[in-house]
Design an enzyme around this catalytic site. Structure first.
Site, mmCIF file in Angstrom:
data_model
loop_
_atom_site.group_PDB
_atom_site.id
_atom_site.type_symbol
_atom_site.label_atom_id
_atom_site.label_comp_id
_atom_site.label_asym_id
_atom_site.label_seq_id
_atom_site.Cartn_x
_atom_site.Cartn_y
_atom_site.Cartn_z
ATOM 1 N N GLY A 186 0.855 -1.194 0.000
ATOM 2 C CA GLY A 186 0.000 0.000 0.000
ATOM 3 C C GLY A 186 0.878 1.226 0.000
ATOM 4 N N ILE A 194 2.625 2.842 2.316
ATOM 5 C CA ILE A 194 3.959 2.793 2.949
ATOM 6 C C ILE A 194 4.857 1.800 2.212
ATOM 7 C CG2 ILE A 194 5.212 2.278 5.092
ATOM 8 C CD1 ILE A 194 2.645 3.262 6.597
ATOM 9 N N ARG A 203 2.214 -3.941 12.528
ATOM 10 C CA ARG A 203 1.612 -4.164 13.845
ATOM 11 C C ARG A 203 2.193 -5.463 14.406
ATOM 12 N NH1 ARG A 203 0.388 0.368 13.890
ATOM 13 N NH2 ARG A 203 -1.648 1.348 14.236
ATOM 14 N N GLU A 238 2.611 -5.501 23.202
ATOM 15 C CA GLU A 238 3.247 -4.193 23.121
ATOM 16 C C GLU A 238 2.772 -3.356 24.307
ATOM 17 O OE1 GLU A 238 3.646 -2.607 19.108
ATOM 18 O OE2 GLU A 238 3.141 -0.648 19.932
ATOM 19 N N HIS A 278 7.896 1.307 18.971
ATOM 20 C CA HIS A 278 6.811 1.761 18.079
ATOM 21 C C HIS A 278 6.959 3.258 17.767
ATOM 22 C CE1 HIS A 278 2.384 0.877 16.824
ATOM 23 N NE2 HIS A 278 2.980 1.698 15.968
HETATM 24 C C1 GLV Z 1 1.203 3.957 13.901
HETATM 25 O O1 GLV Z 1 1.533 2.841 14.110
HETATM 26 C C2 GLV Z 1 0.094 4.316 13.096
HETATM 27 O O2 GLV Z 1 -0.738 3.446 12.762
HETATM 28 O O3 GLV Z 1 -0.012 5.505 12.755
#
Ligand code: GLV
Length: 331
Positions: free
Chosen positions: A158, A160, A240, A269, A288
């Site tokens: 996608g 990113i 995630r 987490e 994160h």
């Molecule tokens: C961070 O992990 C987000 O989903 O923006």
């Protein structure tokens, strides 16, 4: 008499850039602690609110929504929204918003930071110097893996994932991608070849995860998938935590099934401070932080505020996950 302002909960201190917008337009209840509210504290904070600006650490379930039937919008300060039960929100007419686009490049940059840190053993190098072990230049000291000419496998192609692919060009890498949705035109323009997941895992020297967390991607990478990977391969997770089976990954790193991992996200987490992954030399674990730059967090705060306020004003928010809620409301 001035019209009454809506009441909103903001579940943590977000950058001022967004907070001032919310404060100006609403009666704002801000959770000021460093740690997230407990479920009970969250329930108290949301009581009677028209809107909520939430974080990925807040679990917004159907039960939470049932207690606040007046709630119109949950505006998540994140691109991911797996912490919100979206079908439950949709069924109750609650708009769910997120912050895509503004963090795409920043997150892709950080996936590369993780990949390079693991490939070139940066954290081990820092530990070595800090431990006072650096006595001389060593011909075989901390040897890593080359990126140039290697094969990169992007799981989740996608926004990113595509930015990650763009950056791979500078390293002359061969880039493979896996996604359930395929856009051949985009892939061609980025010089990327789609592969089924198992083939990608077999062929890639570096595997980087960029899928959203859904029931389908939960533990997408488990013991079977790790065994398919090359023995020297490095796994990066900036998506995630639950996309990877943590126990299987820990075993794979210990017994050399794969070469290394670099994790921005974990399951659970946060990872307990005494978890084996924290201490394995071939694991890099950070808290994160892939979208954590000053400018990006400002943009996320502004976007989350805009989304929240737009719904409260009966306008179209910049980013809504369940647009059918507003379409229904507007007839
Ligand atoms: C961070 O992990 C987000 O989903 O923006």
């Amino acid at each position: 008499m001035a019209p009454t302002k809506p009441t909103v909960a903001v579940t943590r201190k977000i950058p001022e850039a967004g907070l001032v917008m919310v404060r100006e337009a609403t009666e704002t209840r801000l959770w000021e602690e460093e740690l997230p509210p407990s479920p009970e504290q969250l329930a108290a904070l949301l009581r009677g609110c028209d809107g909520a600006l939430t974080l990925l650490t807040d679990d917004i379930t159907g039960d939470v929504l049932d207690r606040e039937p007046q709630l119109k919008v949950v505006s998540n300060f994140a691109v991911g929204y797996d912490n919100v039960d979206v079908p439950a929100a949709t069924a109750r007419g609650v708009a769910v918003c997120n912050t895509p686009d503004v963090l795409t490049e920043t997150t892709a940059d950080f996936a590369w930071a993780l990949l390079m840190a693991a490939a070139r053993r940066v954290v081990e190098g820092v530990d070595y110097v800090r431990a006072g072990k650096w006595k001389t230049w060593g011909p075989t000291l901390l040897l890593g893996r080359d990126l140039t000419g290697a094969t990169l496998g992007i799981v989740g192609f996608g926004r990113i994932g595509r930015e990650v692919a763009k950056r791979a060009r500078g390293f002359d890498m061969r880039v493979l991608a896996y996604d359930t949705y395929q856009d051949p035109e985009v892939a061609r323009s980025l010089g990327v070849t789609y592969r089924p997941l198992d083939e990608l895992l077999r062929e890639a020297d570096f595997v980087t995860l960029h899928v959203a967390l859904t029931p389908e991607t939960q533990q997408l990478i488990g013991a079977r998938e790790l065994k398919l990977m090359k023995r020297e391969a490095i796994l990066v997770n900036a998506a995630r935590g639950p996309v990877v089976d943590t126990d299987a990954l820990t075993d794979a790193l210990r017994d050399g099934t794969i070469g290394g991992a670099a994790l921005d996200v974990t399951d659970p987490e946060p990872l307990p401070a005494d978890h084996p992954l924290v201490f394995l030399p071939n694991a890099v674990v950070v808290p994160h932080m892939a979208s954590a730059t000053v400018a990006t967090r400002d943009r996320m705060a502004e976007t989350a505020a805009r989304n929240l306020l737009a719904v409260l004003r009966g306008e179209q928010p910049p980013h809504i996950v369940n647009p059918e809620v507003l379409e229904r409301a507007n007839g």
